[in-house]
Design a protein around this motif. Structure first.
Motif, short mmCIF file in Angstrom:
data_model
loop_
_atom_site.label_atom_id
_atom_site.label_comp_id
_atom_site.label_asym_id
_atom_site.label_seq_id
_atom_site.Cartn_x
_atom_site.Cartn_y
_atom_site.Cartn_z
N ARG A 27 100.45 0.10 -23.59
CA ARG A 27 99.57 1.15 -24.12
C ARG A 27 99.38 2.24 -23.07
NH1 ARG A 27 95.85 -1.92 -25.37
NH2 ARG A 27 94.57 -1.72 -23.52
N ARG A 30 102.63 4.31 -22.64
CA ARG A 30 102.81 5.30 -23.73
C ARG A 30 101.89 6.51 -23.53
NH1 ARG A 30 106.20 3.84 -27.74
NH2 ARG A 30 106.67 1.63 -27.99
N LEU A 33 103.60 8.60 -20.73
CA LEU A 33 104.85 9.23 -21.18
C LEU A 33 104.61 10.29 -22.25
CD1 LEU A 33 107.30 6.17 -21.30
CD2 LEU A 33 106.89 7.80 -19.44
N ASN A 34 103.62 10.06 -23.11
CA ASN A 34 103.31 11.06 -24.13
C ASN A 34 102.74 12.33 -23.52
OD1 ASN A 34 104.30 9.56 -26.25
ND2 ASN A 34 102.33 8.62 -26.71
N HIS A 37 105.55 14.28 -22.64
CA HIS A 37 106.37 14.60 -23.82
C HIS A 37 107.72 13.87 -23.79
CE1 HIS A 37 103.45 17.66 -24.86
NE2 HIS A 37 103.54 18.11 -23.62
N GLY A 39 107.72 10.20 -24.40
CA GLY A 39 107.48 8.88 -24.98
C GLY A 39 108.50 8.49 -26.03
N TYR A 40 109.16 9.47 -26.62
CA TYR A 40 110.13 9.20 -27.68
C TYR A 40 111.30 8.34 -27.20
CZ TYR A 40 113.28 12.73 -25.67
OH TYR A 40 114.11 13.42 -24.83
N LEU A 42 111.32 5.66 -25.51
CA LEU A 42 111.04 4.23 -25.61
C LEU A 42 111.49 3.66 -26.95
CD1 LEU A 42 107.48 3.83 -24.05
CD2 LEU A 42 109.70 3.32 -22.99
N ASP A 43 111.54 4.53 -27.95
CA ASP A 43 111.85 4.09 -29.31
C ASP A 43 113.24 4.50 -29.78
OD1 ASP A 43 109.19 3.04 -29.60
OD2 ASP A 43 108.49 5.11 -29.85
N ALA A 72 111.26 8.17 -17.66
CA ALA A 72 110.51 7.07 -18.27
C ALA A 72 110.87 5.75 -17.59
CB ALA A 72 110.82 6.99 -19.77
N SER A 94 115.38 3.01 -20.74
CA SER A 94 114.00 2.54 -20.90
C SER A 94 113.87 1.70 -22.17
CB SER A 94 113.03 3.73 -20.93
OG SER A 94 113.36 4.61 -21.98
#
Length: 152
Positions: A27, A30, A33-34, A37, A39-40, A42-43, A72, A94
Motif C-alpha cells: 500500500r 503504491r 509510485l503514484n 506517476h 505506479g502503472y 506494477l500492473d 519503481a 517490478s
C-alpha cells in the motif's frame, strides 16, 4: 539536471518490507509510485519488442516505460530487507518482483500466504491455524446524558 525527490519515499524507508508486513508495504509503495506517476508499471508486464516500422512516439513510450519500471524497481529493492533484495535484484521488472512477493507473502483474494496467523499446539507440537471467535462482543456507547451504557 536537478534530482527529483519524492517527499513520501521516507514511508518506504521507515516501513521496509520484512515479509509479514507485505500488505502495508505494498500500500505504501503504491502511494509513493503514484505520486511519481509510475505506479502503472506494477500492473503491466514488460512490453513486447517494437516492430521495425514503429513510430518515434512508440519508441519514446517504450523507453519511458523502461525508465519508469527501473525507478519503481529501485524503490522496491531499496525498501526491503537485505535478504529479500538479494532474492529479487536479478529480476527484470517490478511486475516480476511483485508477482514473486505475492507468491511468497500472499496478496490475492482468498489467499493469505505466509501471513496466516499460526499458533503452536503445546501438547502435540503441531501447528494449527488460529480460529476466529464468532461470539458477539458487547459494545458500549455514551448515552445522550454522557453516561456509558450498553448499546442496544
Amino acid at each position: 539536471m536537478a534530482q527529483r525527490s519524492n517527499p513520501l519515499s521516507c514511508i518506504l524507508y521507515d516501513n521496509r518490507l520484512t515479509g509479514p508486513n507485505f500488505s502495508d508495504w505494498l500500500r505504501n509503495l503504491r502511494i509513493v509510485l503514484n505520486l511519481e506517476h509510475i505506479g502503472y508499471v506494477l500492473d503491466s508486464k514488460i512490453p513486447s519488442a517494437l516492430p521495425p516500422e514503429a513510430t518515434k512516439k512508440e519508441h519514446d513510450t517504450l523507453r519511458k516505460w523502461h525508465e519508469d519500471d527501473m525507478q519503481a524497481k529501485c524503490y522496491m529493492l531499496a525498501s526491503m530487507t537485505n535478504q529479500l533484495q538479494k532474492q529479487h535484484e536479478k529480476m527484470q521488472t517490478s511486475f516480476e518482483i511483485l508477482s514473486h512477493l505475492q507468491e511468497l507473502f500472499g496478496n490475492t483474494p482468498g489467499r493469505k500466504g505466509k501471513e496466516v496467523a499460526l499458533i503452536a499446539s503445546s501438547s502435540s507440537g503441531k501447528t494449527k491455524k488460529k480460529k476466529k471467535s464468532n461470539k458477539k462482543k458487547s459494545s458500549f456507547a455514551p448515552s445522550p446524558s454522557g453516561r456509558v451504557g450498553k448499546k442496544s
